[in-house]
Design a protein around this motif. Sequence first.
Motif, PDB file in Angstrom:
ATOM      1  N   PRO A 201       0.813  -1.065  -0.096  1.00  0.00           N
ATOM      2  CA  PRO A 201      -0.050  -0.086   0.039  1.00  0.00           C
ATOM      3  C   PRO A 201       0.915   1.302   0.020  1.00  0.00           C
ATOM      4  CG  PRO A 201      -0.940  -1.536   1.582  1.00  0.00           C
ATOM      5  CD  PRO A 201       0.656  -2.224   1.094  1.00  0.00           C
ATOM      6  N   LEU A 202       0.344   2.401  -0.423  1.00  0.00           N
ATOM      7  CA  LEU A 202       0.953   3.461  -0.652  1.00  0.00           C
ATOM      8  C   LEU A 202       1.868   4.097   0.302  1.00  0.00           C
ATOM      9  CD1 LEU A 202       1.687   5.397  -3.254  1.00  0.00           C
ATOM     10  CD2 LEU A 202       0.179   6.922  -2.564  1.00  0.00           C
ATOM     11  N   ALA A 203       1.246   4.289   1.532  1.00  0.00           N
ATOM     12  CA  ALA A 203       1.994   4.937   2.880  1.00  0.00           C
ATOM     13  C   ALA A 203       3.095   3.806   3.242  1.00  0.00           C
ATOM     14  CB  ALA A 203       1.075   5.017   3.956  1.00  0.00           C
ATOM     15  N   VAL A 204       2.713   2.321   3.094  1.00  0.00           N
ATOM     16  CA  VAL A 204       3.809   1.447   3.576  1.00  0.00           C
ATOM     17  C   VAL A 204       4.945   1.442   2.576  1.00  0.00           C
ATOM     18  CG1 VAL A 204       3.984  -1.028   4.026  1.00  0.00           C
ATOM     19  CG2 VAL A 204       1.668   0.207   4.562  1.00  0.00           C
ATOM     20  N   PHE A 205       4.545   1.509   1.232  1.00  0.00           N
ATOM     21  CA  PHE A 205       5.708   1.668   0.423  1.00  0.00           C
ATOM     22  C   PHE A 205       6.707   2.986   0.667  1.00  0.00           C
ATOM     23  CE2 PHE A 205       6.616   4.079  -3.764  1.00  0.00           C
ATOM     24  CZ  PHE A 205       7.499   3.193  -4.312  1.00  0.00           C
ATOM     25  N   THR A 206       6.244   4.023   0.902  1.00  0.00           N
ATOM     26  CA  THR A 206       7.055   5.296   1.406  1.00  0.00           C
ATOM     27  C   THR A 206       7.834   5.041   2.293  1.00  0.00           C
ATOM     28  OG1 THR A 206       5.388   6.638   2.045  1.00  0.00           O
ATOM     29  CG2 THR A 206       5.909   6.821  -0.336  1.00  0.00           C
ATOM     30  N   ALA A 207       7.143   4.382   3.289  1.00  0.00           N
ATOM     31  CA  ALA A 207       8.035   4.217   4.668  1.00  0.00           C
ATOM     32  C   ALA A 207       8.762   3.136   4.546  1.00  0.00           C
ATOM     33  CB  ALA A 207       6.839   3.653   5.732  1.00  0.00           C
TER      34      ALA A 207
END
Length: 239
Positions: free
Chosen positions: A201-207
């Motif tokens: 998921p997007l937020a997990v990806f950037t983190a």
Amino acid sequence: MTVRPPSRTSVPDTVGSLSVSARLLTAGSGRGGAAGDLHGVLDTPFGTRLLMGDVMGKGAEGARTAGAVLDVWRQLAVREASLEALAVRLHTVVAHSAEPDRFVTAALLTVGPDGAADLVCCGHPPPLLIRDGGAVPAAVPAPAPPLGLLDLAHGWCAAQPVPARAWDRMLLHTDGASEARDADGDFYPLAERAAELADRPLAVFTAALAADLLHHAGGSLQDDASLLAVEAAPALLRA
């Protein structure tokens, strides 16, 4: 060595037609302090507009320049229909600032509801287009000099189309991410790692990408590094 978690920057989860997630890692420990990187996302009458920039110069002066450029971009992005004209007006702000030797690299985009986008790159790394397990830089046949130096290109720049079919997720970044080195002097493989982590998921990806970048650099970056990832908002996913 303890590696601190990257900081998440204050952008909404959804802006216009896009889901958004951003991370900032500053030079040194990766957190805190003044940064010369800047980014923004705005819903405008012309589409969802994105900005990623990097000021030449660090510390308080670089942070002030970054803040000034971002403030002007926010004012103009909702009024200026032409992406090229928007970039030129930002160039004028930098060129006529109190520090005339300063310049700002920048990538500016306008993304329509269907995912088709226009891109202007002013001395800045192009966004990574992530799709089907791969990540490649957007093609920029006519890159322009940085903001503040556009007079080297007769004071103008050209927008490049980014077709909707070329991306499912887009990653804007500063060169502090792509040029971070490990103990052996090897650059961080940003495109490769972005592709490997893109199923998250997007937020997990950037983190995960920011933490991996900081780990690659041994917990201490030599330059600020910013990541801004976007994809179609769930209600507007493209077929």
